[in-house]
Enzyme design. Structure first.
Site, short mmCIF file in Angstrom:
data_model
loop_
_atom_site.label_atom_id
_atom_site.label_comp_id
_atom_site.label_asym_id
_atom_site.label_seq_id
_atom_site.Cartn_x
_atom_site.Cartn_y
_atom_site.Cartn_z
CG ASN A 8 1.63 -3.10 -14.54
OD1 ASN A 8 1.96 -4.18 -15.04
ND2 ASN A 8 2.29 -2.52 -13.54
CE LYS A 10 0.91 -3.82 -10.49
NZ LYS A 10 0.86 -3.33 -9.11
CG HIS A 92 5.69 -0.62 -11.35
ND1 HIS A 92 5.67 -1.18 -10.09
CD2 HIS A 92 4.41 -0.31 -11.66
CE1 HIS A 92 4.40 -1.20 -9.66
NE2 HIS A 92 3.63 -0.68 -10.60
CD GLU A 94 4.23 -3.99 -8.09
OE1 GLU A 94 4.17 -4.53 -9.22
OE2 GLU A 94 3.21 -3.60 -7.47
CD GLU A 162 1.92 3.25 -10.74
OE1 GLU A 162 0.81 2.89 -11.13
OE2 GLU A 162 2.90 2.47 -10.64
N GLY A 168 -2.02 -1.46 -4.98
CA GLY A 168 -2.57 -2.75 -4.58
C GLY A 168 -3.14 -2.78 -3.17
CB SER A 205 -5.90 1.80 -4.96
OG SER A 205 -5.08 0.87 -4.27
P1 PGA Z 1 -3.01 -1.14 -8.54
O1 PGA Z 1 -1.55 -1.06 -9.19
O2 PGA Z 1 -3.96 -0.44 -9.49
O3 PGA Z 1 -3.30 -2.61 -8.38
O4 PGA Z 1 -2.92 -0.42 -7.24
C1 PGA Z 1 -1.13 0.08 -9.87
C2 PGA Z 1 0.24 -0.12 -10.44
O5 PGA Z 1 1.10 -0.74 -9.79
O6 PGA Z 1 0.53 0.35 -11.57
#
Ligand code: PGA
Length: 245
Positions: A8, A10, A92, A94, A162, A168, A205
């Site tokens: 992803n 983003k 997601h 976010e 997640e 992140g 992560s």
């Molecule tokens: P990350 O994000 O691997 O940067 O922690 C995962 C995600 O949001 O799908």
């Protein structure tokens, strides 16, 4: 079941980032797991072009629940398909946080995306406060219930667990914690859909250094990778770990 390594990107990437796709394909011309990159919408068609004829699939990061209409800035599921996408990430954390997406909104998007022929990757996960309060399994069960509409096609469904606090941040749950959530997801989905073949991804992560131990867990069928999917070498190492699992 066949694993899925999903990246992803983003809100990252411009034309030059497509070189990462070419490098990934160079590293993994024919992986034994499925490989997916979800670039920003502006790069979808070009990414699909770069991946044409290869094992790499391309997906969107969101879509609108309506098929068309007066929704400035939004993208419909059919538009994603038109741009070359086979998958879409929905719900997601976010999107849930930045755009106030409720379970009901996510469910409406799942219906729209599956009707357009997309495979839907539906994300669920607890906040840190919810985990500290011992509510993780309840929160996830509620999100699954509310985010998967009546008529969901289990054959077009992938779930990504997640934890919001692991995205992140470089922090991850313990392996036992991941395994316990995935076991609960497997039971809930098997009860509802009568199949144990819905791929369950872990996200938050994931990086080359922890991929192998995460993929060794029961009921973990792949990963949804943010930061580490932006560099072909890192994502290729995660694909290798999944292929070997
Ligand atoms: P990350 O994000 O691997 O940067 O922690 C995962 C995600 O949001 O799908």
């Amino acid at each position: 079941m066949r694993g899925l390594a999903a990246g992803n990107w983003k809100m990252n990437g411009t034309a030059e980032t497509l070189s990462e796709i070419r490098a990934l394909l160079g590293a993994h011309p024919s992986p034994t797991c499925d490989m997916l990159i979800c670039p920003p919408a502006t790069l979808l068609a070009r990414a699909a072009d770069a991946a044409k004829g290869s094992a790499l699939k391309i997906g969107g990061q969101d879509c609108h629940a309506a098929a068309s209409g007066a929704h400035t800035g939004d993208i419909s599921a059919a538009m994603l398909v038109d741009a070359g996408a086979s998958h879409v990430i929905l719900g997601h954390s976010e999107r849930r946080a930045d755009h106030a997406e409720s379970d009901a909104i996510v469910a409406a998007k799942v219906t729209a995306a599956q009707s357009a022929g997309l495979i839907t990757i539906v994300c669920v996960g607890e906040t840190e406060a919810e985990r500290d309060g011992g509510r993780t399994l309840d929160i996830i069960a509620t999100q699954i219930d509310g985010s998967l509409p009546k008529g969901t096609d289990a054959g077009r469904l992938v779930i990504a667990y997640e934890p919001v606090w692991a995205i992140g941040t470089g922090r991850t749950p313990t392996l036992d914690e991941i395994a316990s959530v995935h076991a609960a997801l497997r039971t809930q989905l098997a009860t509802r859909f009568g199949t144990d073949q819905i791929p369950l991804l872990y996200g938050g992560s994931v990086k080359p250094s922890n991929a192998e131990e995460i993929f060794a867990l029961p009921e973990v069928n792949g990963a949804l990778v943010g930061g580490a999917s932006l560099k072909a070498a890192d994502f290729a190492a995660i694909v290798s770990a999944l292929s070997a699992a």
